[in-house]
Design a protein around this motif. Structure first.
Motif, mmCIF file in Angstrom:
data_model
loop_
_atom_site.group_PDB
_atom_site.id
_atom_site.type_symbol
_atom_site.label_atom_id
_atom_site.label_comp_id
_atom_site.label_asym_id
_atom_site.label_seq_id
_atom_site.Cartn_x
_atom_site.Cartn_y
_atom_site.Cartn_z
ATOM 1 N N ALA A 19 -37.247 5.874 -63.417
ATOM 2 C CA ALA A 19 -36.106 6.737 -63.102
ATOM 3 C C ALA A 19 -35.487 6.244 -61.803
ATOM 4 N N GLU A 20 -34.172 6.202 -61.789
ATOM 5 C CA GLU A 20 -33.473 5.775 -60.583
ATOM 6 C C GLU A 20 -32.079 6.388 -60.578
ATOM 7 N N PHE A 21 -31.482 6.449 -59.393
ATOM 8 C CA PHE A 21 -30.121 6.957 -59.330
ATOM 9 C C PHE A 21 -29.247 6.009 -58.521
ATOM 10 N N ILE A 22 -27.967 5.990 -58.918
ATOM 11 C CA ILE A 22 -26.990 5.113 -58.282
ATOM 12 C C ILE A 22 -25.808 5.975 -57.850
ATOM 13 N N GLU B 71 -29.566 15.393 -53.650
ATOM 14 C CA GLU B 71 -30.758 16.203 -53.840
ATOM 15 C C GLU B 71 -31.030 16.438 -55.328
ATOM 16 N N GLN B 72 -29.958 16.722 -56.079
ATOM 17 C CA GLN B 72 -30.107 16.937 -57.511
ATOM 18 C C GLN B 72 -30.575 15.642 -58.189
ATOM 19 N N VAL C 79 -34.994 12.528 -60.811
ATOM 20 C CA VAL C 79 -35.861 11.347 -60.784
ATOM 21 C C VAL C 79 -37.328 11.768 -60.663
ATOM 22 N N GLU C 80 -37.604 12.643 -59.724
ATOM 23 C CA GLU C 80 -38.981 13.095 -59.499
ATOM 24 C C GLU C 80 -39.540 13.817 -60.722
#
Length: 179
Positions: free
Chosen positions: A116-119, A150-151, A156-157
């Motif tokens: 999981a990752e965010f961009i 934060e969301q 991801v977590e």
């Protein structure tokens, strides 16, 4: 052992570092690598640091930053050298590492299959990608738009901690089965 005392022991220690980096098949932090090494061989931390720096200098090991962590991994040149020199490493050390960390390596590979990752798109928007890989192939992937950092972190977590529960439920919903 003095650092310049026994060339064969120095070579064995460097080969052990390459062997472990090659076996774990993923980038690792300095302290994680050292902990793996001392589990199979009593190695002075300062000597370890010197061996690691030597391997980096001759480009057998590379370092890079990810998520504010400095990570280490074996290079292609390091893998080629390991193939040629692996026989110098006592079989008992290889066996001890392989048997001691067989379960940990399996768990590590299992964990690596959940990604999981965010961009960031802009200040208030993030694309979150949640994946499951199996045998090197992506078997599930979903991308979600998050409205805050934060969301995005929370998604991801949650995915990293609960993917094995979420995936069957999502699959069941997509197959129109009630859960």
């Amino acid at each position: 052992m003095k650092l310049a005392e026994n060339n064969e022991a120095l070579a064995e220690n460097k080969i052990l570092i390459l062997y472990i980096l090659n076996k774990i098949c993923k980038p690792i932090t300095n302290i994680e690598l050292y902990n793996l090494i001392i589990a199979v061989l009593d190695m002075n931390y300062f000597y370890y640091q010197q061996f690691l720096l030597d391997l980096i200098e001759i480009k057998y090991v590379t370092t890079f930053e990810k998520d504010s962590k400095k990570l280490y991994e074996i290079t292609e040149k390091g893998q080629e050298t390991l193939k040629l020199t692996q026989d110098m490493l006592p079989g008992i050390l290889k066996l001890k590492f392989d048997t001691t960390f067989k379960e940990q390596l399996k768990q590590s590979k299992d964990k690596e299959s959940i990604i999981a990752e965010f961009i960031p798109i802009n200040e208030n928007s993030y694309i979150v990608s949640c994946k499951i890989n199996e045998n090197g192939n992506s078997i599930f992937e979903v991308k979600i738009l998050a409205s805050s950092r934060e969301q995005a972190k929370s998604i991801v977590e949650n995915w990293e901690n609960n993917a094995e529960n979420y995936y069957p439920k999502i699959l069941s919903l997509l197959l129109n089965n009630e859960t």
